[in-house]
Design an enzyme around this catalytic site. Structure first.
Site, PDB file in Angstrom:
ATOM      1  N   ASP A  46      14.508  16.110   8.734  1.00  0.00           N
ATOM      2  CA  ASP A  46      14.774  16.669   7.410  1.00  0.00           C
ATOM      3  C   ASP A  46      14.557  18.169   7.477  1.00  0.00           C
ATOM      4  O   ASP A  46      13.488  18.636   7.901  1.00  0.00           O
ATOM      5  CB  ASP A  46      13.832  16.054   6.375  1.00  0.00           C
TER       6      ASP A  46
ATOM      7  N   ASP B  60      20.476   6.502  -3.086  1.00  0.00           N
ATOM      8  CA  ASP B  60      19.044   6.745  -3.267  1.00  0.00           C
ATOM      9  C   ASP B  60      18.663   6.214  -4.635  1.00  0.00           C
ATOM     10  O   ASP B  60      19.279   6.585  -5.642  1.00  0.00           O
ATOM     11  CB  ASP B  60      18.740   8.243  -3.186  1.00  0.00           C
TER      12      ASP B  60
END
Length: 239
Positions: free
Chosen positions: A8, A129
């Protein structure tokens, strides 16, 4: 089941967030390309990359770091975060990404997902998500009334190569994945589903694989913290 080590990217660094909160970022490395190379040397088959700044900005922000990773490694990589138009999709695939992940735009402009999947067969994934089953967008900052399963089903005929399903409440919390919700989603659609969020032990990986329905799992913090040894996990999943 494929294990995807996660990188990330925030401000050019490798970080992990707690439940998607940009103010709760732990920096794990200053050199994302070196981290990617370490994952490759451990034997991974794929890399999972996220442009966190891009997810909020709606456009690529950590492009230099992503390009450095692509230059340093040979394993296929998928990228999500800030990819919201055809020009950006084409740009990233042209730079050597194996797959792009469309998240926010899958809710706001599903026709783009369909168009991209037709134009680039096997190279378009959808990122879903969710908090308590409801989809969140724009770096998880905005919640919608769209249910994760309904969104996944809407792309059944689109030629999407995978769905990356993240349970936001589990992400970065080292509390284990939501196996039941991920399995239910995987059984509701024919598209391969990859679990993300909370994968923090070999037992978690074993539980996900034992469903017989989940195609892959993404892990980040656990690999950086040492809770999961990547080489050991890859060996376990190849058994």
């Amino acid at each position: 089941m494929i294990l995807y080590p996660a990188i990330d990217l925030k401000d050019g660094q490798c970080v992990r967030l707690l439940r998607g909160d940009m103010d709760k970022a732990t920096v794990f490395g200053e050199d994302p390309a070196a981290q990617a190379l370490a994952f490759q040397k451990a034997g991974c088959d794929w890399l999972h990359l996220v442009d966190l700044n891009g997810a909020f900005a709606g456009a690529p922000v950590n492009a230099a770091a992503v390009e450095a990773i692509l230059a340093a490694t040979e394993v296929p990589a998928q990228l999500g975060g800030g990819i919201r138009d055809m020009a950006t999709i084409e740009m990233w695939l042209g730079k050597g990404l194996a797959r792009v992940i469309l998240g926010t735009v899958a809710v706001e402009n599903p026709d783009l997902v369909r168009e991209a999947a037709r134009a680039f067969p096997g190279r378009i994934a959808v990122g879903i998500d969710a908090r308590k089953g409801r989809v969140a967008t724009k770096g998880w900052a905005e919640e919608t009334d769209v249910m994760a399963t309904d969104l996944a089903k809407s792309f059944e005929d689109a030629g999407v190569s995978a769905i990356i399903y993240t349970d936001i409440d589990r992400d970065g919390a080292m509390a284990g994945p939501n196996v039941a919700a991920t399995e239910a989603l995987a059984r509701a659609v024919s598209i391969p589903v990859i679990a993300s969020g909370g994968v923090s032990s070999l037992a978690d990986l074993t539980a996900l694989r034992a469903t017989g329905a989940i195609a892959g799992a993404i892990s980040g913090r656990a690999l950086y913290d040492g809770a999961i040894d990547l080489a050991e996990a890859l060996a376990l999943l190849k058994d």
